[in-house]
Design an enzyme around this catalytic site. Sequence first.
Site, short mmCIF file in Angstrom:
data_model
loop_
_atom_site.label_atom_id
_atom_site.label_comp_id
_atom_site.label_asym_id
_atom_site.label_seq_id
_atom_site.Cartn_x
_atom_site.Cartn_y
_atom_site.Cartn_z
CG PHE A 123 -1.76 1.11 1.51
CD1 PHE A 123 -3.03 1.16 0.95
CD2 PHE A 123 -1.36 2.14 2.35
CE1 PHE A 123 -3.89 2.23 1.22
CE2 PHE A 123 -2.20 3.22 2.62
CZ PHE A 123 -3.46 3.26 2.05
CD GLU A 127 4.11 11.31 -2.68
OE1 GLU A 127 4.55 12.48 -2.73
OE2 GLU A 127 3.34 10.82 -3.52
N PRO A 128 8.30 11.25 0.64
CG PRO A 128 10.24 11.36 -0.67
CD PRO A 128 8.81 10.92 -0.71
CB THR A 158 4.95 -2.37 4.92
OG1 THR A 158 5.14 -1.36 5.91
CG2 THR A 158 5.05 -3.74 5.55
N GLY A 242 -6.94 -0.78 8.65
CA GLY A 242 -5.53 -1.10 8.87
C GLY A 242 -5.14 -0.88 10.31
NE ARG A 268 18.28 -12.35 38.77
CZ ARG A 268 19.59 -12.45 38.64
NH1 ARG A 268 20.14 -13.49 38.01
NH2 ARG A 268 20.37 -11.50 39.11
N GLY A 340 19.78 -6.67 33.55
CA GLY A 340 20.80 -6.73 32.49
C GLY A 340 20.46 -7.75 31.42
CD GLU A 363 -1.44 0.10 8.57
OE1 GLU A 363 -2.65 0.13 8.76
OE2 GLU A 363 -0.84 -0.88 8.08
N1 CAA Z 1 -11.87 7.97 7.61
C1 CAA Z 1 -12.57 8.27 6.48
N2 CAA Z 1 -12.47 9.44 5.84
C2 CAA Z 1 -11.62 10.35 6.36
C3 CAA Z 1 -10.84 10.12 7.51
C4 CAA Z 1 -11.00 8.87 8.15
N3 CAA Z 1 -10.30 8.51 9.24
N4 CAA Z 1 -10.08 11.20 7.75
C5 CAA Z 1 -10.36 12.09 6.78
N5 CAA Z 1 -11.27 11.57 5.94
C6 CAA Z 1 -11.88 12.18 4.72
C7 CAA Z 1 -12.76 13.36 5.08
O1 CAA Z 1 -14.06 12.95 5.38
C8 CAA Z 1 -12.68 14.15 3.78
O2 CAA Z 1 -13.49 13.53 2.81
P1 CAA Z 1 -14.51 14.35 1.85
O3 CAA Z 1 -13.72 15.43 1.20
O4 CAA Z 1 -15.05 13.33 0.92
O5 CAA Z 1 -15.54 14.93 2.76
C9 CAA Z 1 -11.25 13.93 3.33
O6 CAA Z 1 -10.82 12.70 3.93
C10 CAA Z 1 -10.29 15.03 3.74
O7 CAA Z 1 -10.39 15.16 5.13
P2 CAA Z 1 -9.61 16.27 5.96
O8 CAA Z 1 -9.91 17.63 5.39
O9 CAA Z 1 -9.94 16.02 7.39
O10 CAA Z 1 -8.09 15.93 5.64
P3 CAA Z 1 -6.77 16.43 6.33
O11 CAA Z 1 -5.83 16.87 5.29
O12 CAA Z 1 -7.10 17.37 7.43
O13 CAA Z 1 -6.13 15.06 6.91
C11 CAA Z 1 -5.70 13.33 8.43
C12 CAA Z 1 -6.73 14.24 7.76
C13 CAA Z 1 -6.53 12.56 9.47
C14 CAA Z 1 -4.60 14.08 9.15
C15 CAA Z 1 -5.12 12.38 7.36
O14 CAA Z 1 -4.26 13.07 6.48
C16 CAA Z 1 -4.37 11.20 7.93
O15 CAA Z 1 -4.99 10.22 8.35
N6 CAA Z 1 -3.03 11.23 7.93
C17 CAA Z 1 -2.20 10.10 8.32
C18 CAA Z 1 -1.90 9.25 7.14
C19 CAA Z 1 -1.42 7.89 7.53
O16 CAA Z 1 -2.01 7.20 8.33
N7 CAA Z 1 -0.34 7.47 6.90
C20 CAA Z 1 0.18 6.15 7.12
C21 CAA Z 1 0.90 5.70 5.91
S1 CAA Z 1 0.44 4.15 5.31
C22 CAA Z 1 1.38 3.01 6.16
O17 CAA Z 1 1.96 3.27 7.17
C23 CAA Z 1 1.29 1.68 5.54
C24 CAA Z 1 2.38 0.74 5.77
O18 CAA Z 1 3.13 0.42 4.86
C25 CAA Z 1 2.45 0.03 7.08
#
Ligand code: CAA
Length: 379
Positions: A123, A127-128, A158, A242, A268, A340, A363
Site C-alpha cells: 500500500f 512520500e518524502p 512495507t 488497517g 529469577r 541486564g 498507519e
Molecule cells: N476515515 C474516512 N475518511 C476520512 C478520515 C478517516 N479517518 N479522515 C479524513 N477523511 C476524509 C474526510 O471525510 C474528507 O473527505 P470528503 O472530502 O469526501 O468529505 C477527506 O478525507 C479530507 O479530510 P480532511 O480535510 O480532514 O483531511 P486532512 O488533510 O485534514 O487530513 C488526516 C486528515 C486525518 C490528518 C489524514 O491526512 C491522515 O490520516 N493522515 C495520516 C496518514 C497515515 O495514516 N499514513 C500512514 C501511511 S500508510 C502506512 O503506514 C502503511 C504501511 O506500509 C504500514
Amino acid sequence: MDFNFTEEQLMIKQTAKEFAESEIAPTAVERDISAEFPHEIVKKLGELGFLGMMVPPEWGGAGMDTISYVLAMEEISKADASVGVIMSVNNSLVCFGLNEYGTNEQKEKYLKPLAQGELLGAFCLSEPEAGSDATNQHTIAERDSDGWVLNGTKNWITNGINADIYLVIAQTNRELAHKGISTFIVEKGTDGFEHGKKEDKLGIRSSDTCSLSFTNCKVPKENLLWEEGKGFNFAMNTLNGGRIGIAAQALGIAQASLEAAVKYSKERKAFGKPIANLQAIQFKIADMATKVDAARLLTLNSAALKDQNKNYIQAAAMAKLFASKAAMECADEAIQIHGGYGYVREYLVERYLRDAKITEIYEGTSEIQRIIIARTLLQ
Ligand code: CAA
C-alpha cells in the site's frame, strides 16, 4: 465485555497460535539479526488462509470476520511482529481496498491471487514530504492515450521489495487538492517502476521497507482503482481498518512482553527468593496485565463494530493509540524486570521494545490518532 467467541473464531486463534509457536517463533531471533524476509512463512500463511482472511470465498479469501483477524494477528505478532505487519498490510490495506473498491475484473486478476497468498501486496501512500500530511502528494499521474503515466517517489513502503502488486496513490489534479488524488494498481516489473534498498530498521527488521520510484511508468486505464479523485477517500477508509490490524500487532507484542516478564520473575531469584515475591515486581506485572487487557478490549471492540457495519473510525484510532502505547510500556517494563538480561538479545524482550516503537508511527502516528479521536468528538 464478553465477546462470546464462536467455535470458528476460537479455532482460528488456536491454528494461529500453533503455527506461530511451531513455525514462526523458533526462527524469529535469527531473522531479527539477519533481517531476512520470511518467504517460507509467508507462503504458509497464504496456505492457511491468513493473507486474505476477510475476503469472501468467491474472491479467493477465507470469508472470516474482523474478530477472527484480530485473534490471529495477535498470535502471529506475539511470535514475530515482522510477520504480523506483512500479514496486516496484505489483509487490511491491500485485500480490503481491492475487495471494497475493485471492479470484478480487478478482483479476478489481483484480489484472488492476493487473498490466496499467491501474490503479495503493498500500500503506497507515504512520500518524502507526505507522511502525516497525506494530502501533500507529489507523485503525479497524467493521462495518456491508453491509460496513465506515473512519476514520483514513495517512502516507507512495507512489503516494498517482496510485493507483486502495489496500490499507488497519486495526484491526478493538483487544483482539486485531496479530491484530485487517485489510486492505481501497479504490477511489479512495470517499466519505469523500481524499488530502493531495504531500510535498516530499529525493529520489525525482517519485514521489508523501502522507497519506490516511478519514472514515466505507464499504467493501463483499467488499473485505476475506484474512481478518479477518490484516492484520498480510498486511503482514509482503508487505513481505518488497517489500524485495527496494527492495534492487534501491538497487542501481540504487549502480551509477549507480559508473558516473558511473568516467566522470568518466577525463575529469577534475588535476596533468597523469586523476584515475583517482591511487590515492586508484582505491581509492574499487575499494571502490564491491565494494559494488555484494556488494549485487547479496545481492539476487539473496534473489530466488532466493523463486523456489525457500524462506524469504527474512532474506535480503531483509540485501539491503535492505546495498544501501541501499551506495547511500548509493557516491553519497557519487561526489560526492567529482566535487568541486564533484558538488555541482550538472548531474552527476546529487547526486540519487543524495538518492534513496538513502529506501532506508534505507521498507519498514522499516535498524534494522528488523537486528531481523529478529537475530531469525531468535536465535530
Ligand atoms: N476515515 C474516512 N475518511 C476520512 C478520515 C478517516 N479517518 N479522515 C479524513 N477523511 C476524509 C474526510 O471525510 C474528507 O473527505 P470528503 O472530502 O469526501 O468529505 C477527506 O478525507 C479530507 O479530510 P480532511 O480535510 O480532514 O483531511 P486532512 O488533510 O485534514 O487530513 C488526516 C486528515 C486525518 C490528518 C489524514 O491526512 C491522515 O490520516 N493522515 C495520516 C496518514 C497515515 O495514516 N499514513 C500512514 C501511511 S500508510 C502506512 O503506514 C502503511 C504501511 O506500509 C504500514
